[in-house]
Design an enzyme around this catalytic site. Structure first.
Site, PDB file in Angstrom:
ATOM      1  N   LYS A  15       0.565  -8.062  12.608  1.00 35.47           N
ATOM      2  CA  LYS A  15      -0.449  -7.124  12.120  1.00 35.47           C
ATOM      3  C   LYS A  15      -1.714  -7.388  12.931  1.00 35.47           C
ATOM      4  O   LYS A  15      -2.234  -8.496  12.923  1.00 35.47           O
ATOM      5  CB  LYS A  15      -0.711  -7.319  10.620  1.00 35.47           C
ATOM      6  CG  LYS A  15      -1.662  -6.274  10.058  1.00 35.47           C
ATOM      7  CD  LYS A  15      -1.817  -6.372   8.555  1.00 35.47           C
ATOM      8  CE  LYS A  15      -2.737  -5.263   8.068  1.00 35.47           C
ATOM      9  NZ  LYS A  15      -2.957  -5.294   6.626  1.00 35.47           N
ATOM     10  N   TYR A  45      -7.471   0.752  -3.518  1.00 32.49           N
ATOM     11  CA  TYR A  45      -6.282   1.152  -4.254  1.00 32.49           C
ATOM     12  C   TYR A  45      -5.669  -0.061  -4.929  1.00 32.49           C
ATOM     13  O   TYR A  45      -6.049  -1.204  -4.671  1.00 32.49           O
ATOM     14  CB  TYR A  45      -5.252   1.751  -3.283  1.00 32.49           C
ATOM     15  CG  TYR A  45      -4.833   0.731  -2.264  1.00 32.49           C
ATOM     16  CD1 TYR A  45      -5.602   0.517  -1.130  1.00 32.49           C
ATOM     17  CD2 TYR A  45      -3.718  -0.080  -2.478  1.00 32.49           C
ATOM     18  CE1 TYR A  45      -5.268  -0.468  -0.223  1.00 32.49           C
ATOM     19  CE2 TYR A  45      -3.379  -1.062  -1.570  1.00 32.49           C
ATOM     20  CZ  TYR A  45      -4.167  -1.246  -0.450  1.00 32.49           C
ATOM     21  OH  TYR A  45      -3.834  -2.235   0.433  1.00 32.49           O
ATOM     22  N   THR A  91       1.650  -4.525   4.256  1.00 30.73           N
ATOM     23  CA  THR A  91       1.528  -4.852   5.678  1.00 30.73           C
ATOM     24  C   THR A  91       1.025  -6.279   5.929  1.00 30.73           C
ATOM     25  O   THR A  91       1.239  -6.815   7.012  1.00 30.73           O
ATOM     26  CB  THR A  91       0.577  -3.853   6.381  1.00 30.73           C
ATOM     27  OG1 THR A  91      -0.675  -3.860   5.695  1.00 30.73           O
ATOM     28  CG2 THR A  91       1.163  -2.465   6.391  1.00 30.73           C
ATOM     29  N   ASP A  92       0.368  -6.873   4.926  1.00 30.50           N
ATOM     30  CA  ASP A  92      -0.283  -8.176   5.169  1.00 30.50           C
ATOM     31  C   ASP A  92       0.693  -9.265   5.613  1.00 30.50           C
ATOM     32  O   ASP A  92       0.388 -10.055   6.496  1.00 30.50           O
ATOM     33  CB  ASP A  92      -1.013  -8.651   3.899  1.00 30.50           C
ATOM     34  CG  ASP A  92      -2.241  -7.799   3.587  1.00 30.50           C
ATOM     35  OD1 ASP A  92      -2.604  -6.955   4.431  1.00 30.50           O
ATOM     36  OD2 ASP A  92      -2.833  -7.975   2.509  1.00 30.50           O
ATOM     37  N   THR A 102       0.829  -1.212   0.000  1.00 32.01           N
ATOM     38  CA  THR A 102       0.000   0.000   0.000  1.00 32.01           C
ATOM     39  C   THR A 102       0.858   1.254   0.000  1.00 32.01           C
ATOM     40  O   THR A 102       0.475   2.282  -0.560  1.00 32.01           O
ATOM     41  CB  THR A 102      -0.902   0.011   1.256  1.00 32.01           C
ATOM     42  OG1 THR A 102      -1.698  -1.154   1.219  1.00 32.01           O
ATOM     43  CG2 THR A 102      -1.806   1.220   1.299  1.00 32.01           C
ATOM     44  N   GLU A 117      -0.507 -30.072  28.100  1.00 28.73           N
ATOM     45  CA  GLU A 117      -1.756 -30.829  27.931  1.00 28.73           C
ATOM     46  C   GLU A 117      -1.557 -32.009  26.982  1.00 28.73           C
ATOM     47  O   GLU A 117      -2.337 -32.950  26.975  1.00 28.73           O
ATOM     48  CB  GLU A 117      -2.852 -29.911  27.391  1.00 28.73           C
ATOM     49  CG  GLU A 117      -3.443 -29.001  28.445  1.00 28.73           C
ATOM     50  CD  GLU A 117      -4.632 -28.206  27.914  1.00 28.73           C
ATOM     51  OE1 GLU A 117      -5.652 -28.807  27.577  1.00 28.73           O
ATOM     52  OE2 GLU A 117      -4.506 -26.969  27.815  1.00 28.73           O
TER      53      GLU A 117
HETATM   54  N1  ASP Z   1      -2.610  -5.776   0.824  1.00 28.94           N
HETATM   55  C1  ASP Z   1      -1.623  -4.795   1.102  1.00 28.94           C
HETATM   56  C2  ASP Z   1      -0.267  -5.469   1.139  1.00 28.94           C
HETATM   57  O1  ASP Z   1       0.009  -6.202   2.060  1.00 28.94           O
HETATM   58  C3  ASP Z   1      -1.936  -4.120   2.374  1.00 28.94           C
HETATM   59  C4  ASP Z   1      -0.951  -3.081   2.840  1.00 28.94           C
HETATM   60  O2  ASP Z   1       0.123  -2.908   2.330  1.00 28.94           O
HETATM   61  O3  ASP Z   1      -1.295  -2.394   3.807  1.00 28.94           O
HETATM   62  O4  ASP Z   1       0.497  -5.263   0.244  1.00 28.94           O
END
Ligand code: ASP
Length: 363
Positions: A199, A60, A126-127, A47, A320
């Site tokens: 995340k 986007y 971020t994923d 992103t 366990e």
């Molecule tokens: N789907 C995007 C990615 O991981 C989300 C992001 O960058 O926030 O590239």
């Protein structure tokens, strides 16, 4: 300064004087610039490099903007570091692959071996950022900082968080305080250990947090402060390495839930995978159907690691479940997605269950 004074006091013509002074100043500035830390940005997409249809839309396309343009948006960063950028990939990180991970780790090691930079920033979606961070943590062999960052909003959005996150990540990578801290994720002013970070929000700008340990520091107003360091990062150099020829074994993750049938595990046994991580419930538990399927997997020579779908805490050996009898290992406090990475990399070294378990208690 001495040369500058000599020019000013000498009897040469004013025009020449002016030119010489300008040249001296230019020289002094370039000497100053050369002393700034050298940071290489390895861009992968996400992103942070995304563009949307308009400022008020969150939707986007990831990975559209090249790295030079991203850096161009934060001109003041030139005062803190000498920056150069390399485009490794241009993808949304949901499409991250082992091949790109290898490329990143090999290039990062080469940069440090050849002393091409004092620190590396990786821009990343971020994923799967936490997975890439941990992969690099296990394979980049240097005390110099590697800092990952990204953004939750595309560059075209109102209040885009990318430029600030990138500026902060460069600040962290350029800081001598970041040396020896392992791979770091710098996000929304928080500094996190890549091993522990997750995340935690699908859309919020404060998307990252380390549920077991909290942040290790903060970057704010161009200043970096560390408050704690992970013992796993600082004290342990890993025995792992990677080259273009390294073939990573196949390890898959199976999710446990109430009344889950064992079909996924049996399918993986049929596929002859090398390892299975079970994202178990609670303390890495699973139902009787999984228990029988796990026995079949172990009998087939597959390494089975018990992890947990619960976001914090650790999975305890011989608690366990009798791991010795079942032939399983535990992930300790690694999430299933990170346990998969350690098991893949660990399996390049050994198939010995006890040694693999040691890796999980060390890294
Ligand atoms: N789907 C995007 C990615 O991981 C989300 C992001 O960058 O926030 O590239």
């Amino acid at each position: 300064m001495l040369i500058f004074n000599l020019i000013q006091t000498s009897k040469i013509q004013p025009m020449k004087k002016f030119l010489l002074s300008a040249l001296t100043l230019l020289f002094a500035f370039s000497m100053y610039a050369q002393q700034l830390p050298r940071i290489i940005i390895l861009a992968t997409g996400g992103t942070i490099a995304g563009t949307g249809a308009s400022a008020d839309r969150a939707g986007y396309t990831a990975g559209k903007i090249p790295i030079d343009e991203l850096v161009g948006a934060i001109p003041s960063v030139k005062k803190i570091a000498q920056i150069s950028g390399e485009q490794i990939s241009s993808i949304g990180s949901q499409d991250m692959t082992i091949d790109i991970w290898k490329k990143l780790a090999i290039r990062a090691n080469e940069i440090f071996e050849k002393n091409e930079a004092d620190g590396i920033v990786v821009t990343h979606g971020t994923d799967t950022q936490e997975e890439t961070g941990y992969f690099l943590d296990l394979l980049v062999n240097s005390d110099k900082p590697v800092v990952l960052t990204g953004s939750m909003r595309p560059a075209t959005a109102i209040s885009a968080d990318g430029p600030k996150n990138l500026y902060d990540a460069i600040t962290v990578a350029a800081s001598p305080k970041a040396k020896g801290k392992g791979v770091i994720v710098s996000f929304n002013e928080g500094i996190f250990d890549a091993r522990d970070v997750m995340k935690m929000s699908t859309t919020k700008v404060n998307a990252f947090y380390s549920p077991n340990t909290g942040p290790i520091g903060q970057v704010y107003d161009g200043k970096v402060e560390f408050y704690q360091a992970s013992m796993r990062e600082v004290n342990e150099k890993t025995p792992f390495s990677i080259t273009t020829d390294t073939k990573l074994p196949r390890v898959d993750i199976v999710y446990m839930y109430a009344d889950a049938p064992p079909d996924m595990i049996d399918m993986l046994i049929a596929k002859k995978v090398d390892g299975i991580v079970i994202a178990g419930v609670g303390n890495g538990n699973f139902n009787k159907a999984y228990m029988e399927a796990v026995k079949r997997a172990v009998a087939a020579g597959i390494i089975v690691c018990r992890a947990s779908r619960t976001p914090s805490g650790r999975v305890v050996l011989e608690d366990e479940i009798n791991d010795e009898e079942l032939g399983t290992i535990v992930s300790d406090d690694l999430t299933p997605q990170k346990a998969r990475i350690l098991l893949m990399i660990g399996l390049t070294k050994t198939k010995d269950r006890k040694q693999l378990q040691k890796y999980f208690f060390t890294y």
